[in-house]
Design a protein around this motif. Sequence first.
Motif, short mmCIF file in Angstrom:
data_model
loop_
_atom_site.label_atom_id
_atom_site.label_comp_id
_atom_site.label_asym_id
_atom_site.label_seq_id
_atom_site.Cartn_x
_atom_site.Cartn_y
_atom_site.Cartn_z
N ALA A 61 0.85 -1.19 0.00
CA ALA A 61 0.00 0.00 0.00
C ALA A 61 0.88 1.23 0.00
CB ALA A 61 -0.90 -0.01 1.23
N THR A 89 0.49 3.82 2.12
CA THR A 89 0.78 4.13 3.52
C THR A 89 0.12 3.12 4.44
OG1 THR A 89 -1.14 5.58 3.76
CG2 THR A 89 0.92 6.64 3.09
N ILE A 146 -4.55 0.63 9.26
CA ILE A 146 -5.25 1.29 8.15
C ILE A 146 -4.27 1.36 6.98
CG2 ILE A 146 -6.51 3.32 7.38
CD1 ILE A 146 -7.76 2.01 9.85
N SER A 171 -3.75 2.48 2.98
CA SER A 171 -4.36 3.35 1.98
C SER A 171 -3.40 3.58 0.82
CB SER A 171 -4.79 4.69 2.60
OG SER A 171 -3.68 5.35 3.16
N GLY A 172 -3.97 4.05 -0.28
CA GLY A 172 -3.17 4.35 -1.46
C GLY A 172 -2.88 3.13 -2.31
N VAL A 214 -4.16 -0.12 -2.35
CA VAL A 214 -3.91 -1.30 -1.52
C VAL A 214 -4.08 -2.57 -2.34
CG1 VAL A 214 -4.59 -2.54 0.56
CG2 VAL A 214 -4.74 -0.03 0.49
N GLN A 263 -8.78 1.14 -2.60
CA GLN A 263 -8.07 2.37 -2.27
C GLN A 263 -7.74 2.45 -0.79
OE1 GLN A 263 -6.69 4.72 -4.24
NE2 GLN A 263 -7.18 3.12 -5.71
N ARG A 264 -8.57 1.84 0.05
CA ARG A 264 -8.38 1.90 1.50
C ARG A 264 -8.83 0.59 2.12
NH1 ARG A 264 -8.36 5.71 5.90
NH2 ARG A 264 -9.71 5.01 7.58
N THR A 284 -9.09 -1.41 6.14
CA THR A 284 -8.86 -1.52 7.58
C THR A 284 -8.65 -3.00 7.89
OG1 THR A 284 -10.26 0.38 8.02
CG2 THR A 284 -9.81 -1.08 9.87
N SER A 293 -12.62 -0.36 0.90
CA SER A 293 -13.50 0.61 0.26
C SER A 293 -12.76 1.30 -0.88
CB SER A 293 -13.98 1.65 1.28
OG SER A 293 -12.90 2.38 1.78
N TYR A 301 -17.60 -1.48 -1.77
CA TYR A 301 -17.13 -1.89 -0.45
C TYR A 301 -17.05 -3.41 -0.37
CZ TYR A 301 -19.06 2.74 0.40
OH TYR A 301 -19.35 4.07 0.31
#
Length: 177
Positions: A33, A35, A46, A48-49, A51, A63-64, A66, A86, A102
């Motif tokens: 990812a 970050t 978490i 993001s970026g 993934v 994109q994100r 958890t 998500s 999602y």
Amino acid sequence: MRGHFALLALTLFATAASAQVRHNSNAPIDFNAGTIELQDRANRAILSGGVNVRQANMTLDAQRMTVAYTGQITGGSPQVSRLDASGGVTVTRPDQRAKSQYAVYDLNRRVITMLGGVTLVQGAGNTVNGGRLTIDLDTGRATIDGSSVGTTKAPDGSVIRQGGRVTGRFSVPERSQ
């Protein structure tokens, strides 16, 4: 009768999906990812970026994401119990690709639930669209329904729910005449 045809069509599609090889949900989960934010007190991370998560022969892109994990450590890594994804979610398995807004991958139940504008493509031409897709990774069975996510506003500004339908197309083998 229309409902019976939709159920029959979905059953045929799910049967084709059940030909999938059983997924190894015990395989390690590799990710990359842009970050990562570790929240150890909450037992989550978490990502993001762009993934990308890979487990055995399945990938999950979003994109994100958890990542919820237990407090237990196995082989130097925390045990993951759930992934919430998500933003442009895509799940790819051999001969199958699903897209949605999602997704939740419950590792304990070995089930992926995808929500919002779901498209499931099997093989070269079988496509089913709906609001919610559930993939049982033990059996390979895919169930899709017309549930819609969110609400729609009427011209007068009132909020109404939009009932969904399952739509799709099945490919038919060419036959000589």
